[in-house]
Motif scaffolding. Structure first.
Motif, mmCIF file in Angstrom:
data_model
loop_
_atom_site.group_PDB
_atom_site.id
_atom_site.type_symbol
_atom_site.label_atom_id
_atom_site.label_comp_id
_atom_site.label_asym_id
_atom_site.label_seq_id
_atom_site.Cartn_x
_atom_site.Cartn_y
_atom_site.Cartn_z
ATOM 1 N N VAL A 36 0.732 -1.254 -0.073
ATOM 2 C CA VAL A 36 0.254 -0.071 -0.159
ATOM 3 C C VAL A 36 0.775 1.387 0.133
ATOM 4 C CG1 VAL A 36 -1.921 1.285 1.124
ATOM 5 C CG2 VAL A 36 -1.870 -1.268 1.396
ATOM 6 N N TYR A 37 0.521 2.157 -0.878
ATOM 7 C CA TYR A 37 1.245 3.521 -0.896
ATOM 8 C C TYR A 37 0.123 4.419 -0.582
ATOM 9 C CZ TYR A 37 5.119 1.490 -3.582
ATOM 10 O OH TYR A 37 6.259 0.719 -4.038
ATOM 11 N N ARG A 38 0.593 5.492 0.335
ATOM 12 C CA ARG A 38 -0.151 6.347 0.897
ATOM 13 C C ARG A 38 0.422 7.820 0.398
ATOM 14 N NH1 ARG A 38 -1.274 2.500 4.539
ATOM 15 N NH2 ARG A 38 -3.604 2.019 4.532
ATOM 16 N N PHE A 39 -0.088 8.779 -0.147
ATOM 17 C CA PHE A 39 0.469 10.000 -0.482
ATOM 18 C C PHE A 39 0.169 11.120 0.167
ATOM 19 C CE2 PHE A 39 0.121 7.024 -4.377
ATOM 20 C CZ PHE A 39 1.480 7.083 -4.446
ATOM 21 N N SER A 40 0.850 12.111 0.574
ATOM 22 C CA SER A 40 0.617 13.288 1.521
ATOM 23 C C SER A 40 -0.277 14.280 0.923
ATOM 24 C CB SER A 40 1.682 13.796 2.087
ATOM 25 O OG SER A 40 2.403 14.245 1.027
ATOM 26 N N GLN A 41 0.112 14.107 -0.804
ATOM 27 C CA GLN A 41 -0.861 14.865 -1.671
ATOM 28 C C GLN A 41 -1.250 14.210 -2.773
ATOM 29 O OE1 GLN A 41 0.481 18.850 -2.602
ATOM 30 N NE2 GLN A 41 2.001 18.922 -0.979
ATOM 31 N N PRO A 42 -2.490 14.509 -3.383
ATOM 32 C CA PRO A 42 -3.064 13.730 -4.450
ATOM 33 C C PRO A 42 -1.713 13.641 -5.627
ATOM 34 C CG PRO A 42 -4.641 14.868 -3.563
ATOM 35 C CD PRO A 42 -3.610 15.410 -2.962
ATOM 36 N N ASP B 299 -4.116 -7.891 -8.391
ATOM 37 C CA ASP B 299 -5.138 -6.838 -8.161
ATOM 38 C C ASP B 299 -4.724 -5.511 -7.850
ATOM 39 O OD1 ASP B 299 -7.102 -8.703 -8.939
ATOM 40 O OD2 ASP B 299 -6.881 -9.734 -7.143
ATOM 41 N N VAL B 300 -5.547 -4.554 -8.320
ATOM 42 C CA VAL B 300 -5.224 -3.104 -7.889
ATOM 43 C C VAL B 300 -6.598 -2.315 -7.540
ATOM 44 C CG1 VAL B 300 -4.142 -0.851 -8.479
ATOM 45 C CG2 VAL B 300 -3.070 -2.895 -9.457
ATOM 46 N N ASP B 301 -6.709 -1.565 -6.187
ATOM 47 C CA ASP B 301 -7.909 -1.153 -5.802
ATOM 48 C C ASP B 301 -8.171 0.146 -6.468
ATOM 49 O OD1 ASP B 301 -5.906 0.771 -4.808
ATOM 50 O OD2 ASP B 301 -7.017 0.703 -2.719
ATOM 51 N N CYS B 302 -7.655 0.427 -7.684
ATOM 52 C CA CYS B 302 -8.320 1.697 -8.357
ATOM 53 C C CYS B 302 -8.159 1.507 -9.784
ATOM 54 C CB CYS B 302 -7.509 3.117 -7.918
ATOM 55 S SG CYS B 302 -5.445 2.990 -8.393
ATOM 56 N N ALA C 235 -1.480 4.423 -13.770
ATOM 57 C CA ALA C 235 -2.735 5.105 -13.154
ATOM 58 C C ALA C 235 -2.790 6.528 -13.428
ATOM 59 C CB ALA C 235 -2.691 4.828 -11.760
ATOM 60 N N GLU C 236 -4.156 7.236 -13.676
ATOM 61 C CA GLU C 236 -4.229 8.456 -13.955
ATOM 62 C C GLU C 236 -4.958 9.078 -12.522
ATOM 63 O OE1 GLU C 236 -3.070 10.319 -16.239
ATOM 64 O OE2 GLU C 236 -2.437 8.793 -17.380
ATOM 65 N N GLY C 237 -4.647 10.086 -11.973
ATOM 66 C CA GLY C 237 -5.240 10.695 -10.807
ATOM 67 C C GLY C 237 -6.389 11.617 -11.060
ATOM 68 N N PRO C 238 -6.800 12.220 -9.858
ATOM 69 C CA PRO C 238 -6.029 12.241 -8.721
ATOM 70 C C PRO C 238 -5.990 10.911 -7.944
ATOM 71 C CG PRO C 238 -8.233 13.275 -8.232
ATOM 72 C CD PRO C 238 -7.886 13.005 -9.876
ATOM 73 N N ILE C 239 -4.877 10.569 -7.125
ATOM 74 C CA ILE C 239 -4.697 9.458 -6.560
ATOM 75 C C ILE C 239 -4.056 9.530 -4.956
ATOM 76 C CG2 ILE C 239 -3.187 7.036 -6.350
ATOM 77 C CD1 ILE C 239 -3.019 7.558 -9.506
ATOM 78 N N ASP C 240 -4.885 9.241 -4.029
ATOM 79 C CA ASP C 240 -4.406 9.694 -2.513
ATOM 80 C C ASP C 240 -3.560 8.324 -1.944
ATOM 81 O OD1 ASP C 240 -7.478 11.215 -2.465
ATOM 82 O OD2 ASP C 240 -5.657 12.235 -1.982
ATOM 83 N N ALA C 241 -3.957 7.232 -2.691
ATOM 84 C CA ALA C 241 -3.339 5.953 -2.014
ATOM 85 C C ALA C 241 -3.585 4.960 -3.256
ATOM 86 C CB ALA C 241 -3.898 5.342 -0.773
ATOM 87 N N SER D 234 7.859 5.662 -11.161
ATOM 88 C CA SER D 234 7.872 7.024 -10.788
ATOM 89 C C SER D 234 6.272 7.745 -10.740
ATOM 90 C CB SER D 234 8.389 7.786 -12.092
ATOM 91 O OG SER D 234 7.519 7.426 -13.245
ATOM 92 N N ARG D 235 6.486 8.933 -10.249
ATOM 93 C CA ARG D 235 4.883 9.415 -9.977
ATOM 94 C C ARG D 235 4.943 11.037 -10.163
ATOM 95 N NH1 ARG D 235 4.924 12.131 -4.529
ATOM 96 N NH2 ARG D 235 6.651 11.479 -3.447
ATOM 97 N N LEU D 236 3.920 11.415 -10.717
ATOM 98 C CA LEU D 236 3.944 12.977 -10.951
ATOM 99 C C LEU D 236 2.938 13.238 -9.950
ATOM 100 C CD1 LEU D 236 4.383 15.266 -12.862
ATOM 101 C CD2 LEU D 236 2.485 14.482 -14.187
ATOM 102 N N GLY D 237 3.470 14.325 -9.133
ATOM 103 C CA GLY D 237 2.804 14.907 -8.026
ATOM 104 C C GLY D 237 3.689 15.498 -6.879
ATOM 105 N N GLU D 238 3.186 16.364 -6.046
ATOM 106 C CA GLU D 238 3.943 16.788 -4.813
ATOM 107 C C GLU D 238 3.922 15.862 -3.755
ATOM 108 O OE1 GLU D 238 6.032 19.436 -5.296
ATOM 109 O OE2 GLU D 238 5.478 19.806 -7.229
ATOM 110 N N GLY D 239 4.324 16.324 -2.524
ATOM 111 C CA GLY D 239 4.420 15.521 -1.392
ATOM 112 C C GLY D 239 5.326 14.351 -1.227
ATOM 113 N N GLY D 240 5.036 13.817 -0.128
ATOM 114 C CA GLY D 240 5.858 12.415 0.403
ATOM 115 C C GLY D 240 5.062 11.106 -0.083
ATOM 116 N N GLU D 241 5.199 10.015 0.485
ATOM 117 C CA GLU D 241 4.651 8.718 0.316
ATOM 118 C C GLU D 241 5.048 8.005 1.513
ATOM 119 O OE1 GLU D 241 5.859 7.249 -3.413
ATOM 120 O OE2 GLU D 241 7.435 5.899 -2.568
#
Length: 267
Positions: free
Chosen positions: A10-16, A42-45, A65-71, A245-252
């Motif tokens: 599980v990955y959780r992101f501080s920003q989408p 399996d992926v939950d999104c 995966a295309e966002g916005p993605i919180d987790a 890789s991910r496109l977005g601000e914040g941490g994970e």
């Protein structure tokens, strides 16, 4: 032996996040001594998955995966039938010559202390010499576990107080390559270790007249039927179960839940 694998990340992101691209080296391949009976990711999104084979012969699933993605939660479930091979790898996909695995990477750099230790252990090309090297590492670091990867070089891990199983694989590889023996990193699963919280890592070395032979310096043994090979690479970076890789601000933040259970010995 029939092994059931349940592996949840599980990955959780501080920003989408706007977009995720991940390479999943989570699917084992068939060999003469390892047969995949069932396997699914399996992926939950909402994602797009594309299966491919990488340059090392590993089965790879690309995730888009295309966002916005919180987790995002990635779950692997499968069953694998294994047989004892005394660590000898037979029938694996081998698109590359063994000489490639003499190449040093940043993660397999050996420091002075590791080089001296390898010289004392008399690392060499023969099977007996490689078993001796494997046992020497296990004897020096008897408590290495499957903790998250800290990104150390082999030399740094050797000098540290608490290297992981992945670090010990890098130490084995560095010593073997220093002696002119092709060696590579293996990621996969191991049954019967209660404290395991991450995929296991070990090494394989090239032995003339035998081919690739596995060595697990965290246990001082060659992998047996309790192991499932998933991917190989020059080091843990090249065989990482999940990279991308991910496109977005914040941490994970990442959490891993892994269970490998023995179901029986028959197909």
């Amino acid at each position: 032996m029939r092994l059931a694998v349940e592996h949840r990340t599980v990955y959780r992101f501080s920003q989408p996040q706007t977009r995720l691209v991940q390479m999943l080296r989570l699917t084992p391949g068939d060999t003469f001594d390892q047969t995949v009976l069932s396997w699914r990711i399996d992926v939950d999104c909402d994602v797009r998955l594309r299966d491919m084979i990488d340059g090392f012969g590993n089965k790879v699933t690309m995730l888009y995966a295309e966002g916005p993605i919180d987790a995002i939660e990635i779950t692997v479930e499968g069953q694998v039938l294994t047989t004892e091979s005394n660590g000898v790898v037979r029938g694996s996909s081998e698109p590359l010559p063994e000489g490639l695995f003499l190449r040093t990477t940043p993660r397999t750099l050996a420091g002075p202390a590791l080089k001296a230790f390898a010289a004392d252990a008399a690392v060499g090309h023969g099977l007996e010499a490689l078993h001796r090297w494997n046992l020497a590492i296990a004897g020096r670091f008897p408590l290495a576990g499957d903790r998250p990867d800290g990104g150390q070089t082999a030399g740094e891990a050797f000098d540290a107080a608490n290297p992981t199983s992945r670090d010990l694989a890098h130490i084995f590889i560095a010593g073997a390559r220093g002696a002119g023996v092709p060696a590579r990193y293996v990621s996969g699963y191991r049954q019967g270790v209660d404290e395991a919280c991450a995929p296991h890592g070990w090494a394989e070395a090239w032995v003339d007249d035998l081919g690739w032979v596995g060595f697990d310096p965290s246990a001082g043994v060659s992998p047996d039927e309790a192991y499932v090979r998933a991917a190989v690479g020059l080091d843990a970076v090249g065989a990482a179960p999940i990279a991308g890789s991910r496109l977005g601000e914040g941490g994970e933040e990442m959490s891993v839940d892994l269970h490998v259970d023995r179901l029986g010995s028959d197909a």
